[in-house]
Scaffold this motif. Sequence first.
Motif, PDB file in Angstrom:
ATOM      1  N   THR A   1      -6.468  -8.189  -7.028  1.00 45.34           N
ATOM      2  CA  THR A   1      -5.745  -7.117  -7.104  1.00 45.34           C
ATOM      3  C   THR A   1      -6.032  -6.134  -5.700  1.00 45.34           C
ATOM      4  O   THR A   1      -6.933  -6.222  -5.114  1.00 45.34           O
ATOM      5  CB  THR A   1      -5.870  -6.165  -8.279  1.00 45.34           C
TER       6      THR A   1
ATOM      7  N   LYS B   1      -6.804  -2.988  -6.096  1.00 43.74           N
ATOM      8  CA  LYS B   1      -7.792  -2.374  -6.522  1.00 43.74           C
ATOM      9  C   LYS B   1      -9.108  -2.881  -6.244  1.00 43.74           C
ATOM     10  O   LYS B   1     -10.159  -2.267  -5.805  1.00 43.74           O
ATOM     11  CB  LYS B   1      -7.682  -1.915  -8.088  1.00 43.74           C
ATOM     12  N   ARG B   2      -9.082  -4.400  -6.387  1.00 44.80           N
ATOM     13  CA  ARG B   2     -10.398  -4.916  -6.183  1.00 44.80           C
ATOM     14  C   ARG B   2     -10.590  -5.088  -4.724  1.00 44.80           C
ATOM     15  O   ARG B   2     -11.937  -5.142  -4.165  1.00 44.80           O
ATOM     16  CB  ARG B   2     -10.048  -6.406  -6.804  1.00 44.80           C
TER      17      ARG B   2
ATOM     18  N   LEU C   1      -9.892  -2.924  -2.351  1.00 43.16           N
ATOM     19  CA  LEU C   1     -10.254  -1.737  -2.065  1.00 43.16           C
ATOM     20  C   LEU C   1     -11.620  -1.327  -2.361  1.00 43.16           C
ATOM     21  O   LEU C   1     -12.584  -0.815  -1.720  1.00 43.16           O
ATOM     22  CB  LEU C   1      -9.496  -0.507  -2.873  1.00 43.16           C
TER      23      LEU C   1
ATOM     24  N   ARG D   1      -6.114   1.163   3.678  1.00 40.49           N
ATOM     25  CA  ARG D   1      -6.150   1.839   2.547  1.00 40.49           C
ATOM     26  C   ARG D   1      -4.655   2.242   2.118  1.00 40.49           C
ATOM     27  O   ARG D   1      -4.234   1.839   0.966  1.00 40.49           O
ATOM     28  CB  ARG D   1      -6.807   3.191   2.535  1.00 40.49           C
TER      29      ARG D   1
ATOM     30  N   GLY E   1      -0.294  -2.008  -4.220  1.00 39.94           N
ATOM     31  CA  GLY E   1      -0.659  -1.633  -5.342  1.00 39.94           C
ATOM     32  C   GLY E   1       0.454  -1.226  -5.943  1.00 39.94           C
ATOM     33  O   GLY E   1       0.433  -1.312  -7.529  1.00 39.94           O
TER      34      GLY E   1
END
Length: 269
Positions: free
Chosen positions: A117, A119-120, A122, A138, A145
């Motif tokens: 994902t 998030k992972r 990041l 980012r 995301g």
Amino acid sequence: MRAGRGLYVAHTGEWSAGTRQWLALLAAGEGAALARDTAGALQGWYRASDRIMLLVPSSHRSVQAGPWEVMRTRIPFKSVGEPPRTTVERTALDLVRQHPDKTVAILADAVNSRKTTAKRILAELEKFDIFPRREVVRGALGDVGQGALSVLEVMWLQDVERPHGLPAGVRQTRSRAGFRDIRYGPLLVELDGRLGHTGSAVFRDMDRDNLHVLQGETTMRFGFADTDQRPCACAAMVVAGLRMLGQPVDFRSCRRGCVESEALLDRSR
């Protein structure tokens, strides 16, 4: 057959990719992992090159020379699977550092594989004290995301939807007819890149559009050239479509001026 110092292959004939990968790992020693495109190919989301890529800690001893490329790192990394390889998150970031011009495509492909994902990735990024173009990465992860799972979808988000004040689209929703790229209430936007929208896929697209009409949803289709060269006009058409469907939506001019797009909206009234 001797393949190197202390390395032997117990058969004759051509070596398979798996054999060459294990030889590279054995030549590098404990703590090494397959990396970059080699790892991405094993994970099923990236195309491998002919050369095997290895990642080893910076304190590692010298590695025997061979048909492989060795990268050293001070950033601790985790290896997974057999043969050992870097995680999808580390693989994606190492590929971004190698190909900064393909940042969005690499991150979108990694997330679209459903093996990680945004998030992972990041969280993995935060392990690096120094990372080139960190804010760009980012930002791309933020867009991915939100459901933008291709370069074209990220372009639409950045150049069409946000600058012109369109309502936030809901991305990658499922219906009885299949996945919708972007949904603005009763209006669907499908973004057609060249790949996957030729031959028999064209008829699948038509079937999906027709089924969505039967469900009370209207579809607009835009391609790469539309999004890249005419983002203002794309936004104006979406606004006109939403107004036609009874949605009170405003159109915001972007810094390009949007003169032609505002004229298009006037003609659609």
